[in-house]
Design a protein around this motif. Structure first.
Motif, PDB file in Angstrom:
ATOM      1  N   CYS A  97      -3.945   5.860   0.347  1.00 25.36           N
ATOM      2  CA  CYS A  97      -3.479   4.558  -0.126  1.00 25.36           C
ATOM      3  C   CYS A  97      -3.133   4.571  -1.613  1.00 25.36           C
ATOM      4  CB  CYS A  97      -4.532   3.491   0.168  1.00 25.36           C
ATOM      5  SG  CYS A  97      -4.932   3.369   1.920  1.00 25.36           S
ATOM      6  N   SER A 114      -3.455  -3.690   0.016  1.00 21.51           N
ATOM      7  CA  SER A 114      -4.533  -3.210   0.885  1.00 21.51           C
ATOM      8  C   SER A 114      -5.057  -1.845   0.469  1.00 21.51           C
ATOM      9  CB  SER A 114      -4.045  -3.155   2.341  1.00 21.51           C
ATOM     10  OG  SER A 114      -3.004  -2.210   2.483  1.00 21.51           O
ATOM     11  N   CYS A 127       0.858  -1.177   0.000  1.00 23.62           N
ATOM     12  CA  CYS A 127       0.000   0.000   0.000  1.00 23.62           C
ATOM     13  C   CYS A 127       0.899   1.234   0.000  1.00 23.62           C
ATOM     14  CB  CYS A 127      -0.917   0.006   1.220  1.00 23.62           C
ATOM     15  SG  CYS A 127      -2.358   1.066   0.970  1.00 23.62           S
ATOM     16  N   LEU A 128       0.288   2.404  -0.120  1.00 21.04           N
ATOM     17  CA  LEU A 128       1.104   3.616  -0.197  1.00 21.04           C
ATOM     18  C   LEU A 128       0.914   4.550   0.995  1.00 21.04           C
ATOM     19  CD1 LEU A 128       0.662   4.400  -4.004  1.00 21.04           C
ATOM     20  CD2 LEU A 128       2.373   2.980  -2.866  1.00 21.04           C
ATOM     21  N   CYS A 129      -0.095   4.281   1.842  1.00 19.75           N
ATOM     22  CA  CYS A 129      -0.469   5.301   2.847  1.00 19.75           C
ATOM     23  C   CYS A 129       0.635   5.656   3.842  1.00 19.75           C
ATOM     24  CB  CYS A 129      -1.758   4.917   3.557  1.00 19.75           C
ATOM     25  SG  CYS A 129      -1.804   3.236   4.176  1.00 19.75           S
TER      26      CYS A 129
HETATM   27 ZN    ZN Z   1      -3.162   2.108   2.693  1.00 18.28          ZN
END
Ligand code: ZN
Ligand code: PBG
Length: 326
Positions: free
Chosen positions: A131, A166, A121-123
């Protein structure tokens, strides 16, 4: 006087008879243990909102994962807390990133004695805390897909067994499968957060992982908890895109969706018992209102009974200890 012709109590008479009759048996082998690894740490620190959970430094990883493996837990799920965040989430696919280093470290020290899963994910990595990547005031689906695929490939290069997207971007499983296959990692599996709901039970995690969105919320990508049919469409889409394991998240308030998934599809099912579920039990136990060990086993068994083949839970170590002692 008329007596009952069926006496179900007969089979509850002694502990051993009850043991023999158990229909659902929780085992440490059902569990996946999340670990948080923070890039700038010299040594581990406790996580304030998740009592009993820690943020590890890279140096703590081998010892910690070894103790998880010794409890007969077959898998860990790696979450990274990077030092550097930017608009493109570049730390998420840096080959020297904290997750990539953690994966290599586990593989180097434990070989195949534990399965390595990692969050995709990126968050934690974007300045926005979203995200996906931000374009204007929106979370842009398709540019996020490219980045998510890069993250998965970088983790595969580090030696991950299972990547676990996710972000709830449409097409993420397909993009990641394609990315992995093109890079020669056709044997890396995908466990997707297929039906991941927008939930207020994630707050302790966001605090733990420094991943709270800086504006807005995640309602344009995560599922509303009012929509079970839509949740099944998410699961179905992931299966069509080639997912290996689907996931329902959160778990305890979503048992109906776990059992619906089991009824409708023939695919391995994971349930993610999230940080808020953990915090509820911990807080009540710390206040002396409930018995933590017993309640933990009851909840995890119920998640399995609903149809989950495996459970991602912050109770992994505690529950495995209790189970191993019995
Ligand atoms: Zn995320
Ligand atoms: C973000 C992510 C979250 C969780 C796992 N990955 C938070 C969110 O979506 O807001 C929550 C897990 C938990 O609460 O235990 N990709």
């Amino acid at each position: 006087m008329s007596f009952p012709n069926l006496r179900l109590r007969r089979l509850r008479k002694t502990g051993k008879i009850r043991e023999l009759l158990e229909e659902v048996r929780l085992s440490p082998k059902d569990l996946i243990c999340p670990i948080f690894v923070q890039e700038d740490l010299k040594s581990k620190i406790p996580g304030s909102s998740m009592p009993g959970m820690e943020r590890l430094s890279l140096g703590d990883v081998a010892t910690e994962v070894n103790s998880i493996a010794e409890l007969k837990i077959p898998a860990v799920m790696v979450f990274g807390i990077p030092t550097h965040k930017d608009d493109h989430g570049t730390s998420a696919f840096n080959q020297n990133g904290i997750v990539q280093k953690t994966i290599s470290e586990i593989r180097k020290n434990l070989g195949n004695d534990i399965a390595i899963m990692a969050d995709v994910c990126l968050c934690q990595y974007t300045s926005s805390g979203h995200c996906g990547l931000v374009k204007g005031d929106k979370i842009d689906n398709d540019s996020s897909l490219e980045t998510l695929a890069k993250v998965a490939v970088s983790q595969a290069q580090a030696g991950v067994d299972v990547v676990s997207p996710s972000a709830m971007m449409d097409g993420q499983v397909k993009a990641i499968r394609q990315g992995l296959d093109d890079a020669g990692f056709s044997d890396v599996a995908i466990m997707s957060h297929s039906a991941k709901h927008r939930s207020s039970l994630y707050s302790p995690f966001k605090d733990m992982a420094h991943s709270a969105p800086q504006f807005g919320d995640r309602k344009t990508y995560q599922l509303p908890y009012t929509n079970p049919k839509e949740a099944m469409r998410e699961v179905e889409t992931d299966i069509q895109e080639g997912v290996d394991i689907v996931m329902i998240k959160p778990a305890l308030a979503y048992l109906d969706l776990i059992s619906m998934t089991k009824e409708k599809f023939n695919v391995p099912i994971a349930a993610y018992s999230v940080s808020g579920e953990y915090a509820l039990v911990k807080a009540a136990a710390m206040a002396g209102y409930i018995d933590e060990k017993e309640v933990t086993l009851e909840i995890l068994t119920a998640i399995k009974r609903a149809g989950a083949d495996m459970i991602v839970t912050y109770f992994s170590k505690g529950a495995a200890k209790t189970l191993n002692e019995r």
